[in-house]
Scaffold this active site. Structure first.
Site, PDB file in Angstrom:
ATOM      1  N   CYS A 262       0.868  -1.183   0.000  1.00 41.53           N
ATOM      2  CA  CYS A 262       0.000   0.000   0.000  1.00 41.53           C
ATOM      3  C   CYS A 262       0.900   1.226   0.000  1.00 41.53           C
ATOM      4  O   CYS A 262       1.736   1.381  -0.882  1.00 41.53           O
ATOM      5  CB  CYS A 262      -0.964  -0.031   1.180  1.00 41.53           C
ATOM      6  SG  CYS A 262      -0.185  -0.134   2.807  1.00 41.53           S
ATOM      7  N   ARG A 267      -2.254  -0.904   5.580  1.00 36.38           N
ATOM      8  CA  ARG A 267      -3.452  -1.394   4.892  1.00 36.38           C
ATOM      9  C   ARG A 267      -3.149  -2.726   4.194  1.00 36.38           C
ATOM     10  O   ARG A 267      -3.989  -3.625   4.141  1.00 36.38           O
ATOM     11  CB  ARG A 267      -3.935  -0.365   3.870  1.00 36.38           C
ATOM     12  CG  ARG A 267      -4.615   0.850   4.454  1.00 36.38           C
ATOM     13  CD  ARG A 267      -4.979   1.866   3.376  1.00 36.38           C
ATOM     14  NE  ARG A 267      -3.804   2.497   2.787  1.00 36.38           N
ATOM     15  CZ  ARG A 267      -3.840   3.339   1.751  1.00 36.38           C
ATOM     16  NH1 ARG A 267      -4.993   3.623   1.168  1.00 36.38           N
ATOM     17  NH2 ARG A 267      -2.743   3.895   1.291  1.00 36.38           N
TER      18      ARG A 267
END
Length: 312
Positions: A262, A267
């Site tokens: 990410c 994430r």
């Protein structure tokens, strides 16, 4: 035969009453990588469970946390305080020892922002070979929405002498690994889990973010499945069948190893968890992510939007 069973049950009950046998008042932890909020609420007082909050927003834990939960800072506990790296082995051992985690402890991680940083924690725990680590499905938000108990007291536990047995560095992708895949695309699948605008190069990072890359776009060959597609409205993970279908739609089906990335690796930890722990795929998290890759001199970039840093 019936008489024998009745007799055995009578003896069993008598043994319990006499204290010869004891039954745990708590249910065994589910065998999978997730626990539900209801299960955790029923088993909070189990001494073999250690609940750990890993949130990113300041003051969240202090305002109220799951009773008995300890607080791990993503910035200072699970990352090195100086260089960009995960927490060292020695500091990780100190952290878990101070928290009273032993080899037979079941660790339940949870946090804010849909468990992004709790999933990062699960990834670090997995690298250091900690067994019996699970995520609270739905995390902090679901717990609060269900009006389950919160506490603002910081618990203390008897210290242990936790030692890391093995380090599984195979769960971690480095820049050289990603560059190799970007060149031939045959060794692994690259999965970019950022927003479509980040992936397309329309923006360098989500609004208000300080850590930036000076180039926009994505790693050549990477496919895009934003992390949020892996969860339901309440933040719980979608079913295994739904996750399989979601990732198979972009060619990620478990036949090749997967590298998730990410912007800074949190994430992508959430998607790594879905792939590795729920689906059982061979997956690595690239924690250098776009802030490293997009700042690396000479690294090839696919930038459909053509956005140029500081251009007018």
């Amino acid at each position: 035969m019936k008489g024998l069973l009745v007799g055995a049950n009578t003896l069993f009950r008598a043994a319990i009453a006499a204290g010869v046998l004891t039954l745990s008042a708590f249910a065994a932890a589910p065998s999978g990588p997730l626990v539900t909020t209801d299960w955790l609420a029923d088993n909070l007082k189990d001494a073999k469970i250690r609940v750990i909050e890993v949130s990113v927003n300041p003051g969240v834990y202090e305002r109220g946390h799951i009773p008995g939960a300890v607080n791990f800072s993503w910035h200072t506990d699970l990352n090195d305080k100086v260089k960009r790296d995960i927490v060292s082995r020695a500091d990780f051992e100190k952290l878990l020892s101070k928290t009273g985690v032993a080899s037979d402890t079941t660790v339940i991680l949870y946090g804010d922002t849909n468990n992004w940083f709790a999933a990062w924690g699960a990834w670090v725990f997995d690298i250091y070979g900690v067994k019996n680590v699970k995520l609270l499905d739905g995390g902090r938000v679901k717990w609060e929405k269900e009006n389950k108990p919160l506490d603002n007291r910081v618990p203390e536990y008897k210290a242990t002498n936790f030692k890391v047995a093995d380090i599984n560095d195979a769960l971690r992708a480095r820049l050289t690994d990603v560059l190799s895949v970007a060149k031939d695309g045959k060794k692994a699948k690259l999965l970019d889990i950022r927003s479509p605008d980040e992936y397309a190069g329309k923006v360098f990072a989500p609004a208000g973010i300080q850590e930036l890359s000076i180039r926009a776009g994505h790693i050549p060959g990477a496919v895009n499945v934003p992390w949020g597609k892996a969860v339901n409205e309440d933040g719980t993970f979608k079913s295994k069948a739904e996750l399989q279908e979601l990732y198979a739609s972009v060619g990620v089906d478990g036949k090749l190893p997967v590298i998730t990335y990410c912007r800074i690796g949190e994430r992508s930890s959430h998607t790594w968890f879905a792939l590795a722990k729920i689906l059982g795929y061979k997956a690595k998290n690239y924690d250098g992510s776009w802030t490293e890759y997009g700042n690396s001199v000479g690294a090839p970039i696919d930038n459909p939007a053509g956005t140029i840093w500081a251009a007018k």
